[in-house]
Write a protein that holds these residues in place. Structure first.
Motif, PDB file in Angstrom:
ATOM      1  N   LEU A  72       8.622 -12.095 -13.623  1.00  0.00           N
ATOM      2  CA  LEU A  72       7.800 -10.887 -13.557  1.00  0.00           C
ATOM      3  C   LEU A  72       6.506 -11.054 -14.357  1.00  0.00           C
ATOM      4  O   LEU A  72       5.435 -10.630 -13.910  1.00  0.00           O
ATOM      5  CB  LEU A  72       8.590  -9.676 -14.057  1.00  0.00           C
ATOM      6  CG  LEU A  72       9.743  -9.233 -13.148  1.00  0.00           C
ATOM      7  CD1 LEU A  72      10.593  -8.187 -13.852  1.00  0.00           C
ATOM      8  CD2 LEU A  72       9.221  -8.718 -11.820  1.00  0.00           C
ATOM      9  N   LEU A  73       6.601 -11.693 -15.516  1.00  0.00           N
ATOM     10  CA  LEU A  73       5.390 -11.947 -16.303  1.00  0.00           C
ATOM     11  C   LEU A  73       4.440 -12.860 -15.535  1.00  0.00           C
ATOM     12  O   LEU A  73       3.227 -12.640 -15.523  1.00  0.00           O
ATOM     13  CB  LEU A  73       5.748 -12.569 -17.655  1.00  0.00           C
ATOM     14  CG  LEU A  73       6.492 -11.682 -18.645  1.00  0.00           C
ATOM     15  CD1 LEU A  73       6.819 -12.466 -19.910  1.00  0.00           C
ATOM     16  CD2 LEU A  73       5.709 -10.419 -18.979  1.00  0.00           C
ATOM     17  N   GLU A  74       4.997 -13.890 -14.886  1.00  0.00           N
ATOM     18  CA  GLU A  74       4.172 -14.810 -14.094  1.00  0.00           C
ATOM     19  C   GLU A  74       3.497 -14.100 -12.930  1.00  0.00           C
ATOM     20  O   GLU A  74       2.408 -14.489 -12.506  1.00  0.00           O
ATOM     21  CB  GLU A  74       5.016 -15.974 -13.583  1.00  0.00           C
ATOM     22  CG  GLU A  74       5.427 -16.934 -14.670  1.00  0.00           C
ATOM     23  CD  GLU A  74       6.442 -17.976 -14.208  1.00  0.00           C
ATOM     24  OE1 GLU A  74       6.713 -18.072 -12.979  1.00  0.00           O
ATOM     25  OE2 GLU A  74       6.968 -18.697 -15.071  1.00  0.00           O
ATOM     26  N   GLU A  75       4.136 -13.064 -12.395  1.00  0.00           N
ATOM     27  CA  GLU A  75       3.572 -12.284 -11.293  1.00  0.00           C
ATOM     28  C   GLU A  75       2.493 -11.319 -11.770  1.00  0.00           C
ATOM     29  O   GLU A  75       1.858 -10.654 -10.955  1.00  0.00           O
ATOM     30  CB  GLU A  75       4.671 -11.507 -10.571  1.00  0.00           C
ATOM     31  CG  GLU A  75       5.627 -12.374  -9.791  1.00  0.00           C
ATOM     32  CD  GLU A  75       6.758 -11.575  -9.170  1.00  0.00           C
ATOM     33  OE1 GLU A  75       6.599 -10.345  -8.968  1.00  0.00           O
ATOM     34  OE2 GLU A  75       7.801 -12.176  -8.892  1.00  0.00           O
ATOM     35  N   GLY A  76       2.315 -11.208 -13.074  1.00  0.00           N
ATOM     36  CA  GLY A  76       1.255 -10.366 -13.601  1.00  0.00           C
ATOM     37  C   GLY A  76       1.708  -9.069 -14.244  1.00  0.00           C
ATOM     38  O   GLY A  76       0.875  -8.287 -14.702  1.00  0.00           O
ATOM     39  N   TYR A  77       3.009  -8.818 -14.284  1.00  0.00           N
ATOM     40  CA  TYR A  77       3.488  -7.615 -14.957  1.00  0.00           C
ATOM     41  C   TYR A  77       3.283  -7.759 -16.461  1.00  0.00           C
ATOM     42  O   TYR A  77       3.410  -8.856 -17.010  1.00  0.00           O
ATOM     43  CB  TYR A  77       4.981  -7.391 -14.686  1.00  0.00           C
ATOM     44  CG  TYR A  77       5.286  -6.935 -13.290  1.00  0.00           C
ATOM     45  CD1 TYR A  77       5.339  -5.576 -12.981  1.00  0.00           C
ATOM     46  CD2 TYR A  77       5.528  -7.861 -12.277  1.00  0.00           C
ATOM     47  CE1 TYR A  77       5.628  -5.155 -11.698  1.00  0.00           C
ATOM     48  CE2 TYR A  77       5.810  -7.447 -10.989  1.00  0.00           C
ATOM     49  CZ  TYR A  77       5.853  -6.099 -10.698  1.00  0.00           C
ATOM     50  OH  TYR A  77       6.135  -5.683  -9.433  1.00  0.00           O
ATOM     51  N   ASP A  78       2.974  -6.661 -17.132  1.00  0.00           N
ATOM     52  CA  ASP A  78       2.877  -6.701 -18.588  1.00  0.00           C
ATOM     53  C   ASP A  78       4.299  -6.685 -19.166  1.00  0.00           C
ATOM     54  O   ASP A  78       5.269  -6.425 -18.447  1.00  0.00           O
ATOM     55  CB  ASP A  78       2.043  -5.527 -19.126  1.00  0.00           C
ATOM     56  CG  ASP A  78       2.647  -4.176 -18.790  1.00  0.00           C
ATOM     57  OD1 ASP A  78       3.682  -3.822 -19.405  1.00  0.00           O
ATOM     58  OD2 ASP A  78       2.097  -3.475 -17.911  1.00  0.00           O
ATOM     59  N   GLN A  79       4.437  -6.968 -20.454  1.00  0.00           N
ATOM     60  CA  GLN A  79       5.753  -7.049 -21.095  1.00  0.00           C
ATOM     61  C   GLN A  79       6.574  -5.775 -20.923  1.00  0.00           C
ATOM     62  O   GLN A  79       7.761  -5.840 -20.600  1.00  0.00           O
ATOM     63  CB  GLN A  79       5.620  -7.347 -22.590  1.00  0.00           C
ATOM     64  CG  GLN A  79       5.375  -8.778 -22.912  1.00  0.00           C
ATOM     65  CD  GLN A  79       5.425  -9.022 -24.414  1.00  0.00           C
ATOM     66  OE1 GLN A  79       5.273  -8.099 -25.225  1.00  0.00           O
ATOM     67  NE2 GLN A  79       5.631 -10.266 -24.795  1.00  0.00           N
ATOM     68  N   PRO A 137       7.098  -4.121 -27.911  1.00  0.00           N
ATOM     69  CA  PRO A 137       6.461  -5.395 -27.608  1.00  0.00           C
ATOM     70  C   PRO A 137       6.542  -6.322 -28.807  1.00  0.00           C
ATOM     71  O   PRO A 137       6.248  -5.934 -29.926  1.00  0.00           O
ATOM     72  CB  PRO A 137       5.007  -5.028 -27.302  1.00  0.00           C
ATOM     73  CG  PRO A 137       5.018  -3.571 -27.004  1.00  0.00           C
ATOM     74  CD  PRO A 137       6.174  -3.003 -27.768  1.00  0.00           C
ATOM     75  N   GLY A 138       6.960  -7.534 -28.573  1.00  0.00           N
ATOM     76  CA  GLY A 138       6.996  -8.557 -29.608  1.00  0.00           C
ATOM     77  C   GLY A 138       5.946  -9.579 -29.278  1.00  0.00           C
ATOM     78  O   GLY A 138       5.292  -9.520 -28.251  1.00  0.00           O
ATOM     79  N   SER A 139       5.806 -10.543 -30.139  1.00  0.00           N
ATOM     80  CA  SER A 139       4.812 -11.575 -29.866  1.00  0.00           C
ATOM     81  C   SER A 139       5.483 -12.881 -29.507  1.00  0.00           C
ATOM     82  O   SER A 139       4.993 -13.939 -29.828  1.00  0.00           O
ATOM     83  CB  SER A 139       3.889 -11.731 -31.070  1.00  0.00           C
ATOM     84  OG  SER A 139       4.654 -11.917 -32.229  1.00  0.00           O
ATOM     85  N   GLY A 140       6.631 -12.797 -28.857  1.00  0.00           N
ATOM     86  CA  GLY A 140       7.307 -13.995 -28.381  1.00  0.00           C
ATOM     87  C   GLY A 140       8.316 -14.494 -29.372  1.00  0.00           C
ATOM     88  O   GLY A 140       8.364 -14.069 -30.528  1.00  0.00           O
ATOM     89  N   PRO A 198      11.589 -10.462 -30.387  1.00  0.00           N
ATOM     90  CA  PRO A 198      11.001 -11.569 -29.653  1.00  0.00           C
ATOM     91  C   PRO A 198      10.891 -11.225 -28.178  1.00  0.00           C
ATOM     92  O   PRO A 198      11.725 -10.502 -27.648  1.00  0.00           O
ATOM     93  CB  PRO A 198      12.001 -12.717 -29.857  1.00  0.00           C
ATOM     94  CG  PRO A 198      12.722 -12.362 -31.109  1.00  0.00           C
ATOM     95  CD  PRO A 198      12.754 -10.865 -31.143  1.00  0.00           C
ATOM     96  N   ALA A 199       9.851 -11.737 -27.545  1.00  0.00           N
ATOM     97  CA  ALA A 199       9.632 -11.461 -26.114  1.00  0.00           C
ATOM     98  C   ALA A 199      10.780 -11.909 -25.372  1.00  0.00           C
ATOM     99  O   ALA A 199      11.457 -11.935 -24.639  1.00  0.00           O
ATOM    100  CB  ALA A 199       8.380 -12.142 -25.613  1.00  0.00           C
ATOM    101  N   ARG A 257      10.049  -5.645 -18.917  1.00  0.00           N
ATOM    102  CA  ARG A 257      11.260  -5.255 -19.647  1.00  0.00           C
ATOM    103  C   ARG A 257      11.940  -4.060 -18.976  1.00  0.00           C
ATOM    104  O   ARG A 257      13.162  -3.994 -18.923  1.00  0.00           O
ATOM    105  CB  ARG A 257      10.924  -4.932 -21.099  1.00  0.00           C
ATOM    106  CG  ARG A 257      10.610  -6.174 -21.895  1.00  0.00           C
ATOM    107  CD  ARG A 257      10.240  -5.848 -23.316  1.00  0.00           C
ATOM    108  NE  ARG A 257       9.967  -7.083 -24.041  1.00  0.00           N
ATOM    109  CZ  ARG A 257       9.985  -7.170 -25.344  1.00  0.00           C
ATOM    110  NH1 ARG A 257      10.260  -6.109 -26.084  1.00  0.00           N
ATOM    111  NH2 ARG A 257       9.735  -8.318 -25.935  1.00  0.00           N
ATOM    112  N   HIS A 258      11.148  -3.140 -18.464  1.00  0.00           N
ATOM    113  CA  HIS A 258      11.720  -1.987 -17.764  1.00  0.00           C
ATOM    114  C   HIS A 258      12.527  -2.455 -16.552  1.00  0.00           C
ATOM    115  O   HIS A 258      13.653  -2.007 -16.335  1.00  0.00           O
ATOM    116  CB  HIS A 258      10.608  -1.043 -17.324  1.00  0.00           C
ATOM    117  CG  HIS A 258      11.042  -0.014 -16.341  1.00  0.00           C
ATOM    118  ND1 HIS A 258      11.746   1.113 -16.706  1.00  0.00           N
ATOM    119  CD2 HIS A 258      10.908   0.034 -14.988  1.00  0.00           C
ATOM    120  CE1 HIS A 258      12.021   1.819 -15.618  1.00  0.00           C
ATOM    121  NE2 HIS A 258      11.528   1.193 -14.570  1.00  0.00           N
TER     122      HIS A 258
END
Length: 129
Positions: free
Chosen positions: A76-83, A114-117, A128-129, A87-88
């Motif tokens: 989902l992140l690769e598809e452009g969704y934000d964190q 939101p975490g920073s990974g 963590p992300a 997550r939702h």
């Protein structure tokens, strides 16, 4: 002069790894051994979790590992969704994995911060992300 008895042998303090492993086994009693080792490795490798209590490190490592390995989160992140959006969409799948591992706590929308990974700072309460 009588000799004082030897003090009781001191127990060695558990290593950081042992403490995180013990916390993880309490949190997720049915997590497979291979997955447990990977979760502990993730928690120990995260700079943001170095100063965290073993229970916190185990929990955040557990959630992060399950999210990245057992859900479509990264896709989902690769598809452009934000964190937050990603997550939702994976929330039910994430909770299903945690339940399978015997985790009683559930992740809710309000807990998702939101975490920073996995390599970022989680010490301030971020996950963590």
């Amino acid at each position: 002069m009588s000799r004082r008895p030897d003090p009781a042998p001191r127990r060695a303090l558990p290593t950081r790894r042992e403490a995180v492993e013990a916390a993880l086994s309490r949190l997720a009693p049915r997590v497979p051994d291979f997955e447990a080792e990977a979760i502990v490795d993730r928690a120990l490798a995260s700079p943001g979790l170095r100063g965290a209590a073993p229970e916190t490190a185990a929990w955040l490592g557990l959630v992060s590992y399950a999210r990245h390995v057992f859900t479509e989160y990264d896709s989902l992140l690769e598809e452009g969704y934000d964190q937050d959006s990603a997550r939702h969409f994976i929330l039910d799948d994430l909770n299903a994995v945690l339940a399978e591992w015997g985790v009683r706590r559930r992740i809710g929308e309000d807990e998702e911060t939101p975490g920073s990974g996995a390599h970022g700072s989680a010490a301030a309460g971020g996950e963590p992300a």
